[in-house]
Design an enzyme around this catalytic site. Structure first.
Site, short mmCIF file in Angstrom:
data_model
loop_
_atom_site.label_atom_id
_atom_site.label_comp_id
_atom_site.label_asym_id
_atom_site.label_seq_id
_atom_site.Cartn_x
_atom_site.Cartn_y
_atom_site.Cartn_z
N ILE A 22 0.88 -1.16 0.00
CA ILE A 22 0.00 0.00 0.00
C ILE A 22 0.92 1.22 0.00
CG2 ILE A 22 -0.19 -0.17 2.54
CD1 ILE A 22 -2.86 1.26 2.37
N SER A 23 0.69 2.14 -0.91
CA SER A 23 1.57 3.31 -1.03
C SER A 23 1.53 4.16 0.23
CB SER A 23 1.14 4.17 -2.22
OG SER A 23 1.36 3.50 -3.44
#
EC number: 2.1.1.77
Length: 219
Positions: A59-60
């Site tokens: 997940i960024s």
């Protein structure tokens, strides 16, 4: 400190550090990132860092999600293509900004991630997000053209189908490169001419698919 308070603090810090617009700030402030990350990482959900979500994906970091949303200049009513659903968090932030009159089409290569993201987004009421399993490097012709396109994995080059599926006066944000990666802003004018601008250095997982990197392994 509970999740709501942590989220408020993160959103406020990003607002100050990145000079966020009201719409991006409000979206980051509203979307519960802790519901999108694996159970073992919930306590780190509001730390400004990428987190693993399985299958070699991440997940960024919240700051990168915010930056990409700002660079896209998302507007209410936009139809947006997301390449790389991952856990669904970025799609949720985008959906908050484009609103109920907008739509987010999100393509995920890994079926298990798509299924998980779809369930979370549905539970949170994001009816304006559609998650599809497929090769996002080829875009999604069925719903084209798109006002905005963004890619959450680094490609060897900008995939031709994505440029073709971008509306005139549309904008795309995509990381490009292997060991060295750059975030590229692509703009298409009314005549279909394309202009590219390099925003700066970034680090993303590699894009898989026909227009992605061929030798990508998922554990």
């Amino acid at each position: 400190m509970d999740y709501d308070e942590k989220r408020e603090r993160l959103a406020e810090r990003l607002r100050q550090e990145l000079n966020l617009s009201r719409k991006v700030y409000e979206a980051i402030r509203k979307v519960p990132r802790h519901l999108f990350v694996p159970e073992s990482y919930k306590n780190e959900a509001y730390v400004d860092t990428p987190l693993p979500i399985g299958y070699g994906q991440t997940i960024s970091a919240p700051h990168m999600v915010a930056i990409m949303c700002e660079l896209l200049d998302l507007r209410e009513g936009d139809k947006v293509l997301e390449v790389g659903t991952g856990c669904g968090y970025h799609a949720a932030v985008t959906a908050e900004i484009v609103g109920k009159s907008g739509k987010v089409i999100s393509i995920e290569y890994i079926p298990e991630l798509a299924e998980r993201a779809r369930a979370i987004l549905k539970a949170l009421g994001y009816d304006n997000v559609e998650v599809i399993v497929g090769d996002g490097s080829k875009g999604y012709e069925k719903e084209a053209p798109y006002d905005k396109i963004y890619v959450t994995a680094a490609a060897p080059d900008i995939p031709k189908p994505l440029i073709e599926q971008l509306k005139p006066r549309g904008r795309m944000v995509i990381p490009v490169g292997d060991s060295v990666q750059w975030l590229i802003i692509v703009e298409k004018d009314e005549s279909g001419n394309v202009r590219k601008k390099n925003w700066g250095s970034v680090r993303f997982v590699p894009l898989r698919g026909e227009y992605g990197f061929k030798s990508v392994r998922y554990d």
